[in-house]
Write a protein that holds these residues in place. Structure first.
Motif, short mmCIF file in Angstrom:
data_model
loop_
_atom_site.label_atom_id
_atom_site.label_comp_id
_atom_site.label_asym_id
_atom_site.label_seq_id
_atom_site.Cartn_x
_atom_site.Cartn_y
_atom_site.Cartn_z
N ILE A 107 0.84 -1.20 0.00
CA ILE A 107 0.00 0.00 0.00
C ILE A 107 0.87 1.25 0.00
CG2 ILE A 107 -1.64 1.34 1.39
CD1 ILE A 107 -2.77 -1.38 2.37
N GLU A 108 1.87 1.26 0.86
CA GLU A 108 2.75 2.42 0.98
C GLU A 108 3.60 2.60 -0.28
OE1 GLU A 108 4.85 1.61 4.58
OE2 GLU A 108 3.04 1.83 5.83
N GLN A 109 4.04 1.49 -0.85
CA GLN A 109 4.83 1.56 -2.08
C GLN A 109 4.03 2.22 -3.20
OE1 GLN A 109 5.03 -2.06 -4.37
NE2 GLN A 109 7.19 -1.75 -4.84
N LEU A 110 2.81 1.78 -3.41
CA LEU A 110 1.97 2.34 -4.47
C LEU A 110 1.59 3.78 -4.18
CD1 LEU A 110 -0.26 -0.79 -5.16
CD2 LEU A 110 1.53 0.14 -6.65
N ALA A 111 1.38 4.11 -2.90
CA ALA A 111 1.03 5.48 -2.54
C ALA A 111 2.16 6.46 -2.87
CB ALA A 111 0.69 5.56 -1.05
N LEU A 112 3.42 5.98 -2.79
CA LEU A 112 4.54 6.83 -3.16
C LEU A 112 4.47 7.27 -4.62
CD1 LEU A 112 7.53 5.03 -1.37
CD2 LEU A 112 6.52 7.26 -0.79
N HIS A 113 3.77 6.48 -5.44
CA HIS A 113 3.58 6.81 -6.85
C HIS A 113 2.18 7.38 -7.11
CE1 HIS A 113 7.39 4.91 -7.96
NE2 HIS A 113 7.08 3.98 -7.07
N ASP A 114 1.55 7.86 -6.03
CA ASP A 114 0.24 8.50 -6.10
C ASP A 114 -0.83 7.57 -6.63
OD1 ASP A 114 -1.35 10.67 -5.48
OD2 ASP A 114 -1.26 11.49 -7.50
N PHE A 115 -0.70 6.28 -6.32
CA PHE A 115 -1.73 5.32 -6.68
C PHE A 115 -2.34 4.79 -5.39
CE2 PHE A 115 -3.07 0.91 -7.67
CZ PHE A 115 -4.04 1.21 -8.62
N HIS A 116 -3.63 5.03 -5.24
CA HIS A 116 -4.32 4.68 -4.00
C HIS A 116 -5.50 3.78 -4.35
CE1 HIS A 116 -1.98 7.85 -1.97
NE2 HIS A 116 -2.21 8.56 -3.07
N ALA A 117 -5.45 2.56 -3.89
CA ALA A 117 -6.53 1.59 -4.11
C ALA A 117 -6.45 0.55 -3.00
CB ALA A 117 -6.40 0.93 -5.48
N PRO A 118 -7.56 -0.12 -2.70
CA PRO A 118 -7.46 -1.22 -1.74
C PRO A 118 -6.46 -2.26 -2.23
CG PRO A 118 -9.76 -0.66 -2.18
CD PRO A 118 -8.93 0.10 -3.16
#
Length: 213
Positions: A107-118
């Protein structure tokens, strides 16, 4: 009216994995990663003698990579842009086989690339978790994306109405992986994949039943 649902894998679909993993095991563990067939374990060989690692040695390396080295990963070209366009039409869930213990890190890895999803960190075949997601979301139409043929087979068995796209976003391995027999399409380029996905969502009909053998 429920929205469509897109369930996507992460490694080699959204994020590069084998190349940063190969660089890490080479530099830190003296192991070469060379894909010569479809076997991930068989691709890992000791640099000093060229012998393959035992199967029992592979998961600890993968676990260590996901535990401490996920920052080495970077997006597949066009993947996150396509996800942003798809998110305007559908709910998105990331179903990744890193296991529950690495779910928050993903979750944190994807959020670093501004991708937010369950994100669901699963283990084993993805058919059952896909079926549970269909029961939870009750989507108007659903679509599954993964780079591994076994998961397409699993989903075909457990949730046959789900459209299945086989996508291998890593060029270093794409030409070594045959199209998944149980996928409806094989597309490795995200621009073309986005068009195919949006077309399935616009049609808003379940995937066709497999033809009788």
């Amino acid at each position: 009216m429920t929205r469509p649902l897109v369930i996507t894998d992460c490694d080699e679909v959204l994020m590069h994995m084998v190349v940063p993993f190969a660089e890490w095991v080479d530099a830190e563990h003296g192991v070469l990663f060379r894909i010569e067939d479809a076997s991930f374990a068989g691709a890992l060989k000791r640099k000093e003698c060229g012998t393959p690692l035992e199967a029992a040695e592979v998961w600890p390396l993968l676990d260590a990579f996901f535990r401490g080295e996920m920052a080495r990963q970077y997006p597949i070209p066009g993947a996150l842009e396509a996800m942003a366009a798809i998110a305007e039409q559908a709910d998105i869930v990331v179903l990744t086989n890193v296991g529950p213990e690495h779910q928050q890190a993903r979750i944190e890895q994807l959020a670093l690339h501004d991708f937010h999803a369950p994100v669901i960190g699963s283990r084993g075949g993805k058919g059952e978790p896909v079926r549970r997601l269909i029961e939870q979301y009750q989507p108007s139409v659903a679509l599954f994306i993964d780079d591994l043929a076994g998961h397409h087979h699993s989903v075909a068995q457990e949730a046959p109405d789900v459209w299945r796209l086989h996508l291998v976003g890593e060029p270093a391995i794409a030409d070594k992986i045959a199209p998944a027999e149980h996928a409806h399409a094989r597309i490795d380029d995200w621009a073309a994949a986005q068009d195919w996905i949006l077309a399935r969502l616009a049609e808003n009909v379940p995937a066709p039943a497999p033809e009788p053998v």
